[in-house]
Design a protein around this motif. Structure first.
Motif, mmCIF file in Angstrom:
data_model
loop_
_atom_site.group_PDB
_atom_site.id
_atom_site.type_symbol
_atom_site.label_atom_id
_atom_site.label_comp_id
_atom_site.label_asym_id
_atom_site.label_seq_id
_atom_site.Cartn_x
_atom_site.Cartn_y
_atom_site.Cartn_z
ATOM 1 N N LEU A 188 0.889 -1.195 -0.054
ATOM 2 C CA LEU A 188 -0.052 0.026 0.096
ATOM 3 C C LEU A 188 0.663 1.168 -0.093
ATOM 4 O O LEU A 188 0.436 2.281 -0.641
ATOM 5 N N GLY A 189 1.987 1.160 0.945
ATOM 6 C CA GLY A 189 3.045 2.334 0.753
ATOM 7 C C GLY A 189 3.326 2.627 -0.723
ATOM 8 O O GLY A 189 3.151 3.703 -1.044
ATOM 9 N N HIS A 190 3.805 1.710 -1.264
ATOM 10 C CA HIS A 190 4.067 1.898 -2.813
ATOM 11 C C HIS A 190 2.981 2.499 -3.802
ATOM 12 O O HIS A 190 3.275 3.337 -4.463
ATOM 13 N N ILE A 195 -0.162 6.428 -6.677
ATOM 14 C CA ILE A 195 -1.374 7.107 -6.998
ATOM 15 C C ILE A 195 -1.525 8.760 -7.095
ATOM 16 O O ILE A 195 -1.960 9.488 -7.666
ATOM 17 N N ALA A 196 -0.767 8.967 -5.724
ATOM 18 C CA ALA A 196 -0.551 10.714 -5.479
ATOM 19 C C ALA A 196 0.234 11.165 -6.519
ATOM 20 O O ALA A 196 -0.184 12.100 -6.982
ATOM 21 N N LEU A 197 1.216 10.399 -7.002
ATOM 22 C CA LEU A 197 1.849 11.155 -8.062
ATOM 23 C C LEU A 197 1.187 11.357 -9.523
ATOM 24 O O LEU A 197 1.251 12.273 -10.329
ATOM 25 N N LYS A 198 0.367 10.342 -9.830
ATOM 26 C CA LYS A 198 -0.391 10.193 -10.664
ATOM 27 C C LYS A 198 -1.555 11.060 -10.834
ATOM 28 O O LYS A 198 -2.123 11.809 -11.941
ATOM 29 N N ALA A 246 9.378 -9.076 -14.069
ATOM 30 C CA ALA A 246 8.282 -8.464 -14.428
ATOM 31 C C ALA A 246 7.845 -7.304 -13.456
ATOM 32 O O ALA A 246 7.632 -6.148 -13.833
ATOM 33 N N GLU A 247 8.317 -7.608 -12.173
ATOM 34 C CA GLU A 247 7.879 -6.425 -11.105
ATOM 35 C C GLU A 247 8.933 -5.392 -11.190
ATOM 36 O O GLU A 247 8.768 -4.370 -10.818
ATOM 37 N N VAL A 248 10.143 -5.889 -11.483
ATOM 38 C CA VAL A 248 11.310 -4.936 -11.676
ATOM 39 C C VAL A 248 11.081 -3.860 -12.748
ATOM 40 O O VAL A 248 11.173 -2.563 -12.620
ATOM 41 N N SER A 249 10.294 -4.516 -13.909
ATOM 42 C CA SER A 249 10.112 -3.517 -14.959
ATOM 43 C C SER A 249 8.773 -2.599 -14.547
ATOM 44 O O SER A 249 8.841 -1.418 -14.750
ATOM 45 N N LYS A 250 7.831 -3.029 -13.449
ATOM 46 C CA LYS A 250 6.818 -2.057 -13.039
ATOM 47 C C LYS A 250 7.395 -1.078 -12.040
ATOM 48 O O LYS A 250 6.965 -0.027 -12.285
ATOM 49 N N LEU A 251 8.441 -1.303 -11.454
ATOM 50 C CA LEU A 251 8.907 -0.551 -10.675
ATOM 51 C C LEU A 251 9.969 0.502 -11.193
ATOM 52 O O LEU A 251 9.474 1.847 -10.856
ATOM 53 N N LEU A 252 10.374 0.204 -12.394
ATOM 54 C CA LEU A 252 11.243 1.080 -12.978
ATOM 55 C C LEU A 252 10.144 2.164 -13.781
ATOM 56 O O LEU A 252 10.256 3.342 -13.905
ATOM 57 N N ALA A 253 9.192 1.584 -14.111
ATOM 58 C CA ALA A 253 8.181 2.477 -15.001
ATOM 59 C C ALA A 253 7.410 3.517 -13.831
ATOM 60 O O ALA A 253 7.273 4.586 -14.080
ATOM 61 N N ARG A 254 7.099 2.900 -12.699
ATOM 62 C CA ARG A 254 6.854 3.896 -11.552
ATOM 63 C C ARG A 254 7.757 4.989 -11.425
ATOM 64 O O ARG A 254 7.415 6.010 -11.272
ATOM 65 N N LEU A 255 9.068 4.564 -11.331
ATOM 66 C CA LEU A 255 10.034 5.690 -11.155
ATOM 67 C C LEU A 255 10.373 6.811 -11.908
ATOM 68 O O LEU A 255 10.126 7.952 -11.899
ATOM 69 N N ARG A 256 9.954 6.393 -13.319
ATOM 70 C CA ARG A 256 9.889 7.157 -14.552
ATOM 71 C C ARG A 256 8.602 7.866 -14.482
ATOM 72 O O ARG A 256 8.765 9.177 -14.887
ATOM 73 N N ASP A 257 7.535 7.451 -14.047
ATOM 74 C CA ASP A 257 6.140 8.222 -13.789
ATOM 75 C C ASP A 257 6.585 9.342 -12.977
ATOM 76 O O ASP A 257 5.902 10.375 -12.815
ATOM 77 N N GLY A 258 7.492 9.002 -11.910
ATOM 78 C CA GLY A 258 7.633 9.936 -10.740
ATOM 79 C C GLY A 258 8.900 10.955 -11.356
ATOM 80 O O GLY A 258 9.257 11.788 -10.404
ATOM 81 N N GLY A 259 9.256 11.193 -12.352
ATOM 82 C CA GLY A 259 9.953 12.056 -13.016
ATOM 83 C C GLY A 259 11.473 11.718 -12.869
ATOM 84 O O GLY A 259 12.518 12.397 -13.068
ATOM 85 N N PHE A 260 11.598 10.174 -12.662
ATOM 86 C CA PHE A 260 13.225 9.829 -12.567
ATOM 87 C C PHE A 260 13.580 9.370 -13.727
ATOM 88 O O PHE A 260 12.855 8.741 -14.619
#
Length: 365
Positions: A188-190, A195-198, A246-260
């Protein structure tokens, strides 16, 4: 140490078998077939039998701490009926069984010796109609009492096994609760951070009048919320995933969505399901911390091998001044400790977390 329940030393199911063990009363009834008695003697024997049965079932259903009363009742009624019916030796045998069952070794030896002496006195004081009252009675008494000692040990062993099973069950429940708490915290933390970033990004796009881009962000936000709900449901039965890669790819995508500017270095290995689950949750928590607290714009996730250890590093270029070990860090260390792994944090020139996971020989190429 006492193998007792709130109902006594035996369960209700075991108490139903109490009638079967009365077969030894055959010695009490034998004199009725070889001798004649007056009517009042028959009446006395019937009354004695009734009182004995009451005391017998009372002892069978008592706790150890209360068993001395029915035992004493059996001994008294057996002593009183002995001059009439020496088959009372069967009653003394039951008393010996319960003495052996209820008392520790020293008390058992004292009480059973006293009971044997009582048989000697009864044989000496009365003219009994059975010449084998002592020669058969004392061996029967001691033999039946031996079975009482065996039964006592069985009950204690059964109690120890039950206590061990209860402790294991309680420990498993505690471990499962801790696992669910860690999973909910990590998942939930992640997810809520994403969700907040989106939502923030959607607001900025809306301010810039880009409805199509806003629609894309809201669609992804909706999907993240659905994924989060599914993960929460799964956490109560064990976290499920599509594999570490697969989960690593999702985490990287979230980082990119967060501006990284998120990069992956090295090859993501295939591990056993237990290790992959733990690493996914650990990396999820680490990425969540980056999204929440880092003021950097670049992040690298690397996988490598050194001396047959898997080395995983997550680095971002944010300028962190200190690291506070909260529940998330505590959960990370607990998960890794279960794999005999460890994690180190470094705040020099950015934020870097390094995981060292021992692997079986030949696990990585």
């Amino acid at each position: 140490m006492q193998a007792e329940t709130h109902q006594g030393i035996y369960t209700k199911t075991e108490q139903k078998f109490a009638w079967i063990y009365l077969i030894n009363l055959i010695f009490y009834f034998l004199p009725l077939f070889v001798a004649s008695f007056k009517w009042w003697q028959y009446l006395s024997m019937a009354a004695a039998l009734g009182i004995f049965l009451f005391c017998y079932f009372k002892a069978y259903r008592s706790k150890f701490s209360a068993m001395h009363k029915p035992i004493l009742g059996i001994i008294i009624i057996a002593s009183l009926i002995t001059p009439i019916n020496p088959g009372s030796i069967s009653m003394f045998a039951y008393a010996g069984f319960f003495i052996a069952l209820a008392f520790p070794l020293r008390q058992y030896i004292l009480y059973i010796s006293t009971l044997a002496l009582l048989l000697v006195l009864l044989d000496f004081c009365y003219t009994l109609h059975w010449p084998y009252f002592l020669t058969m009675g004392i061996p029967i008494l001691l033999g039946v009492s031996f079975f009482g000692r065996v039964e006592r040990q069985r009950l204690f062993h059964q109690q120890r096994e039950q206590r061990s099973a209860d402790e294991i069950s309680q420990l498993a429940t505690t471990v499962e609760r801790e696992r669910i708490a860690r999973d909910l915290h990590d998942i939930l933390g992640h997810t809520l951070s994403s969700i907040a970033l989106k939502a923030d990004l959607a607001i900025k796009l809306l301010d810039n009048q880009q409805p199509d881009a806003v629609r894309v962000q809201l669609t992804e936000l909706s999907q993240i919320a659905r994924d989060s709900l599914s993960q929460v449901r799964q956490s109560v039965s064990g976290y499920k995933h599509h594999g570490l890669s697969a989960e690593v790819s999702k985490l990287l995508a979230r980082l990119r969505d967060g501006g990284f500017n998120a990069e992956l270095q090295g090859r993501v290995p295939a591990l056993d399901p237990r290790s992959e689950t733990a690493l996914i949750l650990v990396l999820t928590e680490l990425v969540t911390n980056v999204l929440r607290h880092s003021n950097g714009d670049s992040c690298q996730l690397s996988f490598g091998q050194k001396n047959n250890n898997l080395i995983i590093s997550l680095y971002d270029n944010g300028q962190a001044e200190n690291l506070t070990a909260g529940n998330g860090i505590k959960g990370i260390k607990e998960r890794l400790a279960a794999l005999n792994a460890n994690i180190n944090f470094c705040l020099t020139s950015g934020y870097k977390a390094t995981i060292n996971l021992p692997l079986p020989l030949g696990n990585l190429e």
